[in-house]
Design a protein around this motif. Sequence first.
Motif, PDB file in Angstrom:
ATOM      1  N   GLY A 276       0.814  -1.222   0.000  1.00 21.17           N
ATOM      2  CA  GLY A 276       0.000   0.000   0.000  1.00 21.17           C
ATOM      3  C   GLY A 276       0.844   1.266   0.000  1.00 21.17           C
ATOM      4  N   ARG A 277       2.104   1.153  -0.467  1.00 23.81           N
ATOM      5  CA  ARG A 277       2.996   2.318  -0.427  1.00 23.81           C
ATOM      6  C   ARG A 277       3.275   2.849  -1.836  1.00 23.81           C
ATOM      7  NH1 ARG A 277       8.060   0.638   2.911  1.00 23.81           N
ATOM      8  NH2 ARG A 277       8.652   2.757   2.304  1.00 23.81           N
ATOM      9  N   LEU A 278       2.223   2.981  -2.631  1.00 19.63           N
ATOM     10  CA  LEU A 278       2.369   3.470  -4.007  1.00 19.63           C
ATOM     11  C   LEU A 278       3.130   4.796  -4.057  1.00 19.63           C
ATOM     12  CD1 LEU A 278      -0.580   3.401  -6.525  1.00 19.63           C
ATOM     13  CD2 LEU A 278       1.125   5.182  -6.584  1.00 19.63           C
ATOM     14  N   ALA A 279       2.859   5.650  -3.076  1.00 16.27           N
ATOM     15  CA  ALA A 279       3.458   6.991  -3.098  1.00 16.27           C
ATOM     16  C   ALA A 279       4.978   6.944  -2.972  1.00 16.27           C
ATOM     17  CB  ALA A 279       2.868   7.834  -1.971  1.00 16.27           C
ATOM     18  N   ASP A 280       5.522   5.783  -2.589  1.00  9.17           N
ATOM     19  CA  ASP A 280       6.979   5.698  -2.370  1.00  9.17           C
ATOM     20  C   ASP A 280       7.753   5.142  -3.557  1.00  9.17           C
ATOM     21  OD1 ASP A 280       6.593   6.692   0.159  1.00  9.17           O
ATOM     22  OD2 ASP A 280       6.500   4.709   1.111  1.00  9.17           O
ATOM     23  N   ILE A 281       7.082   4.870  -4.685  1.00  9.87           N
ATOM     24  CA  ILE A 281       7.807   4.219  -5.786  1.00  9.87           C
ATOM     25  C   ILE A 281       8.591   5.195  -6.666  1.00  9.87           C
ATOM     26  CG2 ILE A 281       6.097   2.330  -5.885  1.00  9.87           C
ATOM     27  CD1 ILE A 281       5.122   3.500  -8.579  1.00  9.87           C
ATOM     28  N   GLY A 282       8.408   6.496  -6.440  1.00  5.84           N
ATOM     29  CA  GLY A 282       9.042   7.498  -7.300  1.00  5.84           C
ATOM     30  C   GLY A 282      10.548   7.304  -7.490  1.00  5.84           C
ATOM     31  N   PRO A 283      11.306   7.131  -6.395  1.00  7.89           N
ATOM     32  CA  PRO A 283      12.772   6.975  -6.555  1.00  7.89           C
ATOM     33  C   PRO A 283      13.142   5.760  -7.419  1.00  7.89           C
ATOM     34  CG  PRO A 283      12.243   7.519  -4.279  1.00  7.89           C
ATOM     35  CD  PRO A 283      10.924   7.284  -4.975  1.00  7.89           C
ATOM     36  N   LEU A 284      12.326   4.716  -7.391  1.00  5.59           N
ATOM     37  CA  LEU A 284      12.617   3.543  -8.236  1.00  5.59           C
ATOM     38  C   LEU A 284      12.417   3.893  -9.712  1.00  5.59           C
ATOM     39  CD1 LEU A 284      10.921   0.906  -5.933  1.00  5.59           C
ATOM     40  CD2 LEU A 284      13.348   0.930  -6.546  1.00  5.59           C
ATOM     41  N   LEU A 285      11.393   4.699 -10.007  1.00  7.60           N
ATOM     42  CA  LEU A 285      11.188   5.136 -11.394  1.00  7.60           C
ATOM     43  C   LEU A 285      12.389   5.968 -11.852  1.00  7.60           C
ATOM     44  CD1 LEU A 285       7.409   6.242 -11.333  1.00  7.60           C
ATOM     45  CD2 LEU A 285       8.356   3.961 -11.717  1.00  7.60           C
ATOM     46  N   ASP A 286      12.840   6.866 -10.987  1.00  9.54           N
ATOM     47  CA  ASP A 286      13.997   7.710 -11.332  1.00  9.54           C
ATOM     48  C   ASP A 286      15.241   6.849 -11.563  1.00  9.54           C
ATOM     49  OD1 ASP A 286      12.350   9.883 -10.959  1.00  9.54           O
ATOM     50  OD2 ASP A 286      13.142  10.391  -8.975  1.00  9.54           O
TER      51      ASP A 286
END
Length: 375
Positions: free
Chosen positions: A279-289
Amino acid sequence: MRFAELFGREPDGRWAAPGRVNLIGEHVDYAQGLCLPFALAQRTVVEVAARTDGRLRLRSLSETDGWEGTLDEVGPGSPAGWAGYVAGVLWALREAGHEVGGIDLLVTDTVPLGAGLSSSAALESAAALAVDDLFGLGLGGSPTGRGTLVAASQRAENEVVGAATGGMDQAASMLSTAGHALLLDTRDNSTRQVPFAPRDVGLGLLVIDTRVRHSHADGQYGARRASVEKAAATLGLPSLRDASLADVESLEGEAQRRARHVVTEIARVRETVELLDAGRLADIGPLLDASHASLAGDYEVSCAELDLACAAAREAGAAGARMTGGGFGGSAIALVPLDRADAVADAVRAAFADAGYREPEIRPAEPSEGATRLS
Ligand code: GLA
C-alpha cells in the motif's frame, strides 16, 4: 468509410484492445526478467466478419494501404506493413494447430501510432480476440487461454513482421485488468495482478509523448538484445535473470553496463511490487527515477528529449519519472500529485519550447482493462 461500404455486409462484431505503458521493468522481457506494465484507456478497435473461403481483406481508417490475399500467402515477411500484425496472428494461430478461416477486418480506431504505446500489440490483441471468438477457439475466456493468444501475437510480431521484441506489450494488452498493473514473469510467462490505483492516493500518471521517432530504433533494439544474450553466455547462464551483481562485476566495459541495467532493473521491479503490495504506491518514485538513470546511462536507450521530459517533470513536482517502452524517442511517464498534474505538464511543455523541441503530447493515464469484445 464504413465496414458495409467496404465489404458489402455488416461485421459480425467489434473488438477492442488497449495500448500500454510499462510502469517499470524495461528492456528485461527478452532476458527472462520481470516487468510491470498496465493497459491504457486508449484502444484499437476492429470490426470483423468471418469468411469461409480462407481470404483476408484488411483495411484501416488510419492507413491508405489495405491488403487482400489468402491465409496461405501469409508467412515470414508477408504481408508487409501494418497488415502483417493482423494476418500474422492468424498465421501464428494456424501454426499452433488452431483452425481459423478468413476474415474481413476494418480498423476503426487506434492507439496513437508511433508514440511508444504499443499500437502494434493493441492491433494484434484486438485481432486475436476477434479470431478466437469468430472461430470458436475458446481461448479468450481464461487467463491461460489468453496466454495462448499472447504467444500467437508475439510470434506474429517476431516472425511475420520481423521485429524481435519480447512479449510484454502483447501480455499487457491482453491480460491487464482495470486498477492493476500486470506483473509478468517472462521466465515462465506467469502473471499476477498487482493493485495499482494512483488516483486513490491523490496521485496521477502523465504519459509524455516526445513525438521523437528514432529511425535507428529497430537496429539498436536488436543490438541491445544481442548484447544481453552474449553477456549471459559469457557468464555461462541461460539468461541474465539468474545473474547476480557479482556476476555483473566480472564482466567488462559495455557488456558490464548492459548487464548491470538488466540485473538492477529486475531488482527494482521486485521492490516496486513490494511497495505496491504494502500500500505504499506513493513511495515508488525513486525507483522510477533510478530505472531511468539506468536506461539512460548503462543501457543507453534514452535520448535528449526523454531525459528532458523526466528532469522537467521531477523539477516541477513529479514524485518520479522515467522513459517507458523501447526508448530512443516515444514516451516517458511521470507520477504526479493530482493537484500538480497541470503544473507538471506545463513545465514540461515550457522546457521543450526552451530547448527548441517539438511540443510534446501529454495525456493522463489510467490503469485500464485489457482486450474485450464491444458488440
Ligand atoms: C518494446 C518491446 C517490448 C520490450 C520494450 C522494452 O516495447 O516491444 O517487448 O522489450 O520495448 O522494455
